[in-house]
Scaffold this motif. Structure first.
Motif, mmCIF file in Angstrom:
data_model
loop_
_atom_site.group_PDB
_atom_site.id
_atom_site.type_symbol
_atom_site.label_atom_id
_atom_site.label_comp_id
_atom_site.label_asym_id
_atom_site.label_seq_id
_atom_site.Cartn_x
_atom_site.Cartn_y
_atom_site.Cartn_z
ATOM 1 N N ILE A 16 0.866 -1.172 0.000
ATOM 2 C CA ILE A 16 0.000 0.000 0.000
ATOM 3 C C ILE A 16 0.910 1.231 0.000
ATOM 4 O O ILE A 16 1.686 1.421 0.936
ATOM 5 N N ALA A 97 -4.349 2.540 5.489
ATOM 6 C CA ALA A 97 -3.548 1.495 4.837
ATOM 7 C C ALA A 97 -3.729 0.146 5.535
ATOM 8 O O ALA A 97 -3.880 -0.889 4.869
ATOM 9 N N ARG A 100 -7.108 -1.284 4.612
ATOM 10 C CA ARG A 100 -7.086 -1.869 3.262
ATOM 11 C C ARG A 100 -6.390 -3.221 3.267
ATOM 12 O O ARG A 100 -6.824 -4.142 2.568
ATOM 13 N N ASP A 107 -2.229 -2.361 -3.464
ATOM 14 C CA ASP A 107 -2.058 -1.642 -4.718
ATOM 15 C C ASP A 107 -1.692 -2.636 -5.811
ATOM 16 O O ASP A 107 -1.158 -3.709 -5.525
#
Length: 118
Positions: A16, A97, A100, A107
């Motif tokens: 991330i 982050a 996520r 990412d």
């Protein structure tokens, strides 16, 4: 974490990216919540790098007990803009982050460099 092999293994996990740092996370086979910090010479001189590492340590000590993933290695890689960023802003970015990562949303993978082309 201090072994290079642990850092390289975490690099194969989820990534991330945020303006002040990049967070990597990877399962560690039941070793608990571990963290590592990397700040390269590209970021600045020794004083700047050490200040950034101290800030990252405080961020991780504050966030990982409640928000970190169990049995994962967490690596923070410093970026140039990380030293100027407000601590509260970086804390919020780390919270987002980690959320996520908990959802498994990293990412997209970075493109590999090919030899001869730039």
């Amino acid at each position: 974490m201090r072994k290079r092999a642990d850092f390289l293994a975490a690099n194969r996990g989820l990534r991330i990216a945020r303006p002040g740092f990049v967070l990597l996370a990877r399962p560690n086979a039941g070793l608990g919540k571990r963290y590592g910090i990397t700040v390269t010479k590209k970021v600045g001189n020794a004083v700047v790098r050490n200040r950034m590492k101290r800030r990252f340590r405080e961020l991780l000590w504050d966030a990982l007990p409640d928000e970190g993933l169990d049995h994962h290695d967490h690596i923070l890689i410093g970026r140039d803009s990380g030293i100027e960023r407000d601590f509260a802003t970086m804390r919020e970015e780390l919270t987002v982050a980690l959320a996520r990562l908990a959802q498994g949303k990293g990412d997209p993978p970075r493109r590999r460099r090919t030899k001869g082309k730039r």
